[in-house]
Design a protein around this motif. Structure first.
Motif, PDB file in Angstrom:
ATOM      1  N   HIS A 246       0.793  -1.229   0.000  1.00  0.00           N
ATOM      2  CA  HIS A 246       0.000   0.000   0.000  1.00  0.00           C
ATOM      3  C   HIS A 246       0.827   1.281   0.000  1.00  0.00           C
ATOM      4  O   HIS A 246       0.278   2.354  -0.275  1.00  0.00           O
ATOM      5  CB  HIS A 246      -0.963   0.003   1.193  1.00  0.00           C
ATOM      6  N   SER A 247       2.127   1.184   0.298  1.00  0.00           N
ATOM      7  CA  SER A 247       2.972   2.380   0.229  1.00  0.00           C
ATOM      8  C   SER A 247       3.784   2.440  -1.050  1.00  0.00           C
ATOM      9  O   SER A 247       4.261   3.502  -1.442  1.00  0.00           O
ATOM     10  CB  SER A 247       3.923   2.450   1.435  1.00  0.00           C
ATOM     11  N   GLY A 248       3.991   1.282  -1.693  1.00  0.00           N
ATOM     12  CA  GLY A 248       4.653   1.277  -2.992  1.00  0.00           C
ATOM     13  C   GLY A 248       6.159   1.299  -2.948  1.00  0.00           C
ATOM     14  O   GLY A 248       6.803   1.324  -3.988  1.00  0.00           O
ATOM     15  N   HIS A 249       6.755   1.294  -1.746  1.00  0.00           N
ATOM     16  CA  HIS A 249       8.201   1.133  -1.670  1.00  0.00           C
ATOM     17  C   HIS A 249       8.535   0.266  -0.458  1.00  0.00           C
ATOM     18  O   HIS A 249       7.712   0.040   0.417  1.00  0.00           O
ATOM     19  CB  HIS A 249       8.934   2.474  -1.624  1.00  0.00           C
ATOM     20  N   GLY A 250       9.783  -0.235  -0.413  1.00  0.00           N
ATOM     21  CA  GLY A 250      10.094  -1.310   0.505  1.00  0.00           C
ATOM     22  C   GLY A 250       9.798  -2.634  -0.167  1.00  0.00           C
ATOM     23  O   GLY A 250       9.744  -2.721  -1.403  1.00  0.00           O
ATOM     24  N   ASP A 251       9.577  -3.687   0.623  1.00  0.00           N
ATOM     25  CA  ASP A 251       9.326  -4.989  -0.010  1.00  0.00           C
ATOM     26  C   ASP A 251       8.361  -5.890   0.751  1.00  0.00           C
ATOM     27  O   ASP A 251       8.128  -7.027   0.348  1.00  0.00           O
ATOM     28  CB  ASP A 251      10.650  -5.740  -0.244  1.00  0.00           C
ATOM     29  N   ALA A 252       7.791  -5.435   1.857  1.00  0.00           N
ATOM     30  CA  ALA A 252       6.942  -6.299   2.674  1.00  0.00           C
ATOM     31  C   ALA A 252       5.495  -6.271   2.191  1.00  0.00           C
ATOM     32  O   ALA A 252       4.843  -5.222   2.200  1.00  0.00           O
ATOM     33  CB  ALA A 252       7.007  -5.878   4.138  1.00  0.00           C
ATOM     34  N   THR A 253       4.985  -7.419   1.799  1.00  0.00           N
ATOM     35  CA  THR A 253       3.563  -7.524   1.463  1.00  0.00           C
ATOM     36  C   THR A 253       2.739  -7.518   2.751  1.00  0.00           C
ATOM     37  O   THR A 253       3.280  -7.665   3.854  1.00  0.00           O
ATOM     38  CB  THR A 253       3.277  -8.812   0.689  1.00  0.00           C
ATOM     39  N   MET A 254       1.434  -7.372   2.626  1.00  0.00           N
ATOM     40  CA  MET A 254       0.565  -7.411   3.797  1.00  0.00           C
ATOM     41  C   MET A 254       0.727  -8.731   4.548  1.00  0.00           C
ATOM     42  O   MET A 254       0.782  -8.761   5.784  1.00  0.00           O
ATOM     43  CB  MET A 254      -0.890  -7.218   3.373  1.00  0.00           C
ATOM     44  N   GLN A 255       0.803  -9.836   3.811  1.00  0.00           N
ATOM     45  CA  GLN A 255       0.918 -11.144   4.444  1.00  0.00           C
ATOM     46  C   GLN A 255       2.267 -11.283   5.157  1.00  0.00           C
ATOM     47  O   GLN A 255       2.340 -11.775   6.287  1.00  0.00           O
ATOM     48  CB  GLN A 255       0.743 -12.257   3.404  1.00  0.00           C
ATOM     49  N   GLU A 256       3.326 -10.843   4.496  1.00  0.00           N
ATOM     50  CA  GLU A 256       4.640 -10.894   5.138  1.00  0.00           C
ATOM     51  C   GLU A 256       4.686  -9.987   6.366  1.00  0.00           C
ATOM     52  O   GLU A 256       5.284 -10.341   7.391  1.00  0.00           O
ATOM     53  CB  GLU A 256       5.723 -10.478   4.144  1.00  0.00           C
ATOM     54  N   ARG A 257       4.060  -8.836   6.273  1.00  0.00           N
ATOM     55  CA  ARG A 257       4.060  -7.919   7.399  1.00  0.00           C
ATOM     56  C   ARG A 257       3.376  -8.542   8.610  1.00  0.00           C
ATOM     57  O   ARG A 257       3.850  -8.384   9.756  1.00  0.00           O
ATOM     58  CB  ARG A 257       3.380  -6.602   7.006  1.00  0.00           C
ATOM     59  N   ALA A 258       2.273  -9.235   8.402  1.00  0.00           N
ATOM     60  CA  ALA A 258       1.581  -9.873   9.523  1.00  0.00           C
ATOM     61  C   ALA A 258       2.504 -10.872  10.226  1.00  0.00           C
ATOM     62  O   ALA A 258       2.552 -10.937  11.462  1.00  0.00           O
ATOM     63  CB  ALA A 258       0.316 -10.566   9.033  1.00  0.00           C
ATOM     64  N   ILE A 259       3.268 -11.645   9.444  1.00  0.00           N
ATOM     65  CA  ILE A 259       4.185 -12.626  10.030  1.00  0.00           C
ATOM     66  C   ILE A 259       5.314 -11.937  10.772  1.00  0.00           C
ATOM     67  O   ILE A 259       5.677 -12.330  11.889  1.00  0.00           O
ATOM     68  CB  ILE A 259       4.737 -13.556   8.930  1.00  0.00           C
ATOM     69  N   THR A 260       5.890 -10.870  10.195  1.00  0.00           N
ATOM     70  CA  THR A 260       7.017 -10.195  10.849  1.00  0.00           C
ATOM     71  C   THR A 260       6.586  -9.529  12.149  1.00  0.00           C
ATOM     72  O   THR A 260       7.342  -9.515  13.125  1.00  0.00           O
ATOM     73  CB  THR A 260       7.673  -9.159   9.920  1.00  0.00           C
ATOM     74  N   ILE A 261       5.380  -8.989  12.198  1.00  0.00           N
ATOM     75  CA  ILE A 261       4.880  -8.384  13.437  1.00  0.00           C
ATOM     76  C   ILE A 261       4.798  -9.425  14.544  1.00  0.00           C
ATOM     77  O   ILE A 261       5.245  -9.198  15.674  1.00  0.00           O
ATOM     78  CB  ILE A 261       3.505  -7.725  13.191  1.00  0.00           C
ATOM     79  N   ALA A 262       4.238 -10.588  14.216  1.00  0.00           N
ATOM     80  CA  ALA A 262       4.120 -11.654  15.217  1.00  0.00           C
ATOM     81  C   ALA A 262       5.487 -12.162  15.648  1.00  0.00           C
ATOM     82  O   ALA A 262       5.738 -12.395  16.842  1.00  0.00           O
ATOM     83  CB  ALA A 262       3.282 -12.800  14.651  1.00  0.00           C
ATOM     84  N   ALA A 263       6.389 -12.323  14.691  1.00  0.00           N
ATOM     85  CA  ALA A 263       7.707 -12.877  14.999  1.00  0.00           C
ATOM     86  C   ALA A 263       8.560 -11.924  15.826  1.00  0.00           C
ATOM     87  O   ALA A 263       9.421 -12.367  16.594  1.00  0.00           O
ATOM     88  CB  ALA A 263       8.435 -13.244  13.706  1.00  0.00           C
ATOM     89  N   GLU A 264       8.343 -10.609  15.693  1.00  0.00           N
ATOM     90  CA  GLU A 264       9.106  -9.634  16.457  1.00  0.00           C
ATOM     91  C   GLU A 264       8.480  -9.336  17.818  1.00  0.00           C
ATOM     92  O   GLU A 264       9.058  -8.597  18.616  1.00  0.00           O
ATOM     93  CB  GLU A 264       9.245  -8.322  15.676  1.00  0.00           C
ATOM     94  N   GLY A 265       7.308  -9.893  18.095  1.00  0.00           N
ATOM     95  CA  GLY A 265       6.684  -9.666  19.390  1.00  0.00           C
ATOM     96  C   GLY A 265       6.073  -8.290  19.553  1.00  0.00           C
ATOM     97  O   GLY A 265       6.023  -7.754  20.665  1.00  0.00           O
ATOM     98  N   ILE A 266       5.568  -7.708  18.468  1.00  0.00           N
ATOM     99  CA  ILE A 266       4.864  -6.419  18.538  1.00  0.00           C
ATOM    100  C   ILE A 266       3.398  -6.703  18.840  1.00  0.00           C
ATOM    101  O   ILE A 266       2.696  -7.333  18.059  1.00  0.00           O
ATOM    102  CB  ILE A 266       4.990  -5.644  17.216  1.00  0.00           C
ATOM    103  N   GLU A 267       2.924  -6.217  19.992  1.00  0.00           N
ATOM    104  CA  GLU A 267       1.570  -6.558  20.437  1.00  0.00           C
ATOM    105  C   GLU A 267       0.511  -5.576  19.969  1.00  0.00           C
ATOM    106  O   GLU A 267      -0.658  -5.945  19.824  1.00  0.00           O
ATOM    107  CB  GLU A 267       1.572  -6.649  21.967  1.00  0.00           C
TER     108      GLU A 267
END
Length: 675
Positions: A246-267
């Motif tokens: 949705h921002s058009g730069h970087g490389d994290a898709t929505m699905q990847e972002r959901a996984i990275t948030i969980a894996a980093e422990g962001i509540e």
């Protein structure tokens, strides 16, 4: 000339320093480079079939193309980390006999890089990265449950090693790193010796193993990590998160972002793509990580007068109008959408679209004064942005101190500004918010928002600094005071990071400091505890504690270099801070700022400058800075500073405050000091 094993040709065993630009980007690069491109000639006999090019790269910030015989193969990975990447060579691009590889920048932005260790493998990429298979499971050591986590793979030289896997329903994959949403990951590796790390953001310890991969290996390993940093009563939030989707730069898709948030422990993740309201909750359910966090819809309101994160908003809420003429108009536009929510001033020292919110020509940071008369349209500001670090890690803290002294009610924020899966990792800087919520999947968002507004937070960039005043008052509180002040401090961090200094600031002025030496008790997460006693201040002050430490070169927690550096000299540091606790020294039940004290004194002296300066005597340097700003507005400061007599009898603190403000004002006007 062919070298090495039958399946491989070592095209270049060396690392090369390339530079686009006239001067070193960083001091750790030598003054001389090998130019802005490199060409590696080589000879092959067997040119048929798909083959693979292996490259080691370091410090890639801009776009560097890799070409084979003038044909583009791809780009180096835009990431400053040391890593091994691979590019597949389609059949037909290699010539039987003489060939060459070219690497050169596409663009005009200065960049110093290291690149080399180039190997040609005569197998397709899938075969190169699947000589062996590794299956990893990561468990919480206490509960024995599988845990969302990050698996980092490095070779014997410490470079991130690309693995044979792609992002999927459970994984987000980039060279050398695999984020797993369920604690399990299977991926291929080439033959060789590797170290595998398992981590989960800031709060957890690290487990690791070393192994050798041989052709045909199928290896299954379990790693165990445990929460080391005690954060009871706090929830972790990253208030500045983007997606490529949705921002058009970087490389994290929505699905990847959901996984990275969980894996980093962001509540409590706040989604803040540019000028759009994005809800990541459907993706969190799709990736089966919804139990690990409570998502909040936000928006990075991106304007020609700066960037502001607003939240919470609904998907149906109107997008704020960004075509405003000033901050007053912009504030009204944002408030229509966010109401009584949060408005954060982002990266106030960065230039975007030619505008720097806290540029020295328009803003005097130590005084919190906007020289154009604009009021800051925010109730919070980023003091640490791990995706856009300042050369001086204290720069934005100094600005925040100035804002508090000016009378603004501003909450300090730590955030990542991450658009990526791993280049700038989500949650590397984060904000801890007071909360009674126990379940990360069901956080009381209303309570969290209110506590942010009230300043009940701690800022985290790899350390935490808790402060309790007189056994009961914490960040965001107003502490009544009738005598000495007891300041109890606890510095927290995982065992794989160190703290070296902890400092106490009153009105932004350092009043206490301790050196942290020795190692903390293993696994406790406590780096230092101590107590300071302060005499009763002559007037209201705010107290903030800040802990710092060295930025270790850890492959699983690498710190990005400053986004818009002020100098080629830079040394990585980590830090954490409390929020502000106000001391009600005058007993009126209010938070009285340095500016309010100075303004009251000025009004009570009826414009008598000498009397004004005499009455400043009991006050601190912060009040003196505000007094100087008042005299500048009234048109008296220039004459005063060119005549030593009125300040001759003033205390050192008052003199220092006046000189500090006047120096900053001269810089804003482009006036050089007399030698």
């Amino acid at each position: 000339m062919e070298k090495g094993f039958a399946q491989k040709i070592i095209l270049d065993p060396e690392m090369h320093h390339l530079r686009f630009g006239d001067s070193p980007e960083w001091a750790d690069f030598s003054r001389e480079s090998e130019g802005n491109r490199i060409e590696i000639p080589f000879v092959v006999k067997n040119s048929a079939g798909n083959k693979t090019l292996q490259i080691r790269q370091q410090d890639i910030k801009q776009t560097w193309q890799v070409k084979l015989n003038g044909n583009q193969l791809g780009n180096l990975d835009r990431d400053e980390k040391d890593k091994i990447i691979y590019l597949e060579i389609p059949s037909g691009l290699l010539n039987p006999g003489h060939n060459s590889i070219q690497i050169e920048q596409q663009g005009t932005v200065p960049d110093d890089i290291m690149v080399g260790h180039i190997v040609l493998d005569d197998r397709p990429l899938t075969e190169v990265l699947s000589e062996g298979t590794l299956h990893i499971e990561v468990y919480d050591k206490t509960s024995a449950n599988l845990l969302p986590s990050i698996i980092t793979v490095v070779n014997t030289e410490g470079a991130l090693q690309t693995v044979g896997a792609s992002s999927s329903d459970d994984l987000a994959v980039r060279p050398g790193v695999v984020y797993t949403g369920n604690g399990k990951a299977s991926f291929g590796l080439p033959s060789g010796d590797f170290t595998i790390y398992a981590t989960r953001g800031f709060e957890y310890g690290v487990d690791s193993l070393q192994l050798t991969i041989k052709p045909g290996d199928r290896i299954h390993k379990k790693l165990y990590i445990n929460q080391e940093v005690p954060t009871e009563g706090w929830i972790s939030s990253d208030t500045h998160i983007h997606t490529f989707t949705h921002s058009g730069h970087g490389d994290a898709t929505m699905q990847e972002r959901a996984i990275t948030i969980a894996a980093e422990g962001i509540e409590l993740p706040i989604m803040t793509d540019h000028n759009v309201h994005i809800n990541i909750e459907p993706a969190s359910w799709e990736m089966r990580v919804n139990a690990y966090f409570t998502p909040v819809i936000g928006n990075e309101v991106t304007t020609r007068f700066g960037h502001f994160n607003i939240f919470p908003v609904t998907e149906e809420a109107p997008i704020p109008e960004i075509k405003a003429e000033n901050w007053d108009m912009l504030y009204r536009n944002m408030q229509k959408t966010v109401g009584q929510g949060i408005i954060i001033l982002n990266h106030a020292r960065d230039v975007h679209g030619g505008f720097r919110p806290f540029d020295q020509e328009r803003h005097i940071g130590d005084a919190g004064v906007n020289l154009e008369g604009w009021e800051v349209p925010a109730n919070a500001m980023e003091v640490i942005n791990s995706g856009a670090l300042q050369t001086d890690i204290m720069r934005l803290y100094k600005d925040w101190f100035g804002m508090l002294n000016r009378g603004y009610s501003i909450t300090p924020i730590g955030a990542s500004d991450s658009h990526d899966v791993n280049r700038y990792r989500v949650g590397q800087a984060r904000t801890y918010i007071r909360s009674q919520s126990k379940d990360p999947g069901k956080i009381d968002v209303g309570e969290a928002i209110q506590n942010i507004r009230e300043g009940k937070v701690m800022v985290n960039f790899s350390l935490l600094a808790e402060m309790v005043i007189d056994q009961q008052y914490e960040s965001g509180d107003l502490a009544p005071n009738a005598g000495e002040i007891n300041v109890a401090v606890r510095v927290l961090g995982p065992g794989w990071l160190d703290a070296d200094t902890v400092s106490l600031y009153a009105n932004g002025i350092k009043v206490r400091e301790a050196i942290i030496s020795g190692e903390s008790e293993s696994g406790t997460g406590i780096k230092w505890t101590g107590t300071w006693t302060l005499p009763k201040p002559a007037h209201d002050v705010f107290l903030v504690v800040i802990a710092t430490g060295p930025g270790k070169p850890l492959p699983f927690w690498q710190i990005g270099k400053p986004y818009q550096p002020d100098s080629p000299l830079w040394k990585p540091k980590i830090m954490g801070s409390s929020g502000a606790v106000w001391i009600d020294a005058d007993g009126d039940g209010l938070r009285t700022s340095a500016y309010e004290y100075a303004l009251k004194l000025w009004k009570n002296t009826d414009g008598e400058i000498i009397s004004f300066i005499e009455k400043l005597e009991p006050y601190d340097k912060a009040v003196a800075i505000q007094a100087a700003s008042i005299l500048m507005k009234e048109g008296f400061l220039g004459k005063l500073m060119n005549s030593e007599k009125p300040l001759h009898q003033a205390s050192p603190a008052i003199k220092a405050g006046f000189h500090k403000y006047y120096k900053a004002w001269m810089l804003s006007e482009g006036i050089k000091e007399n030698p």
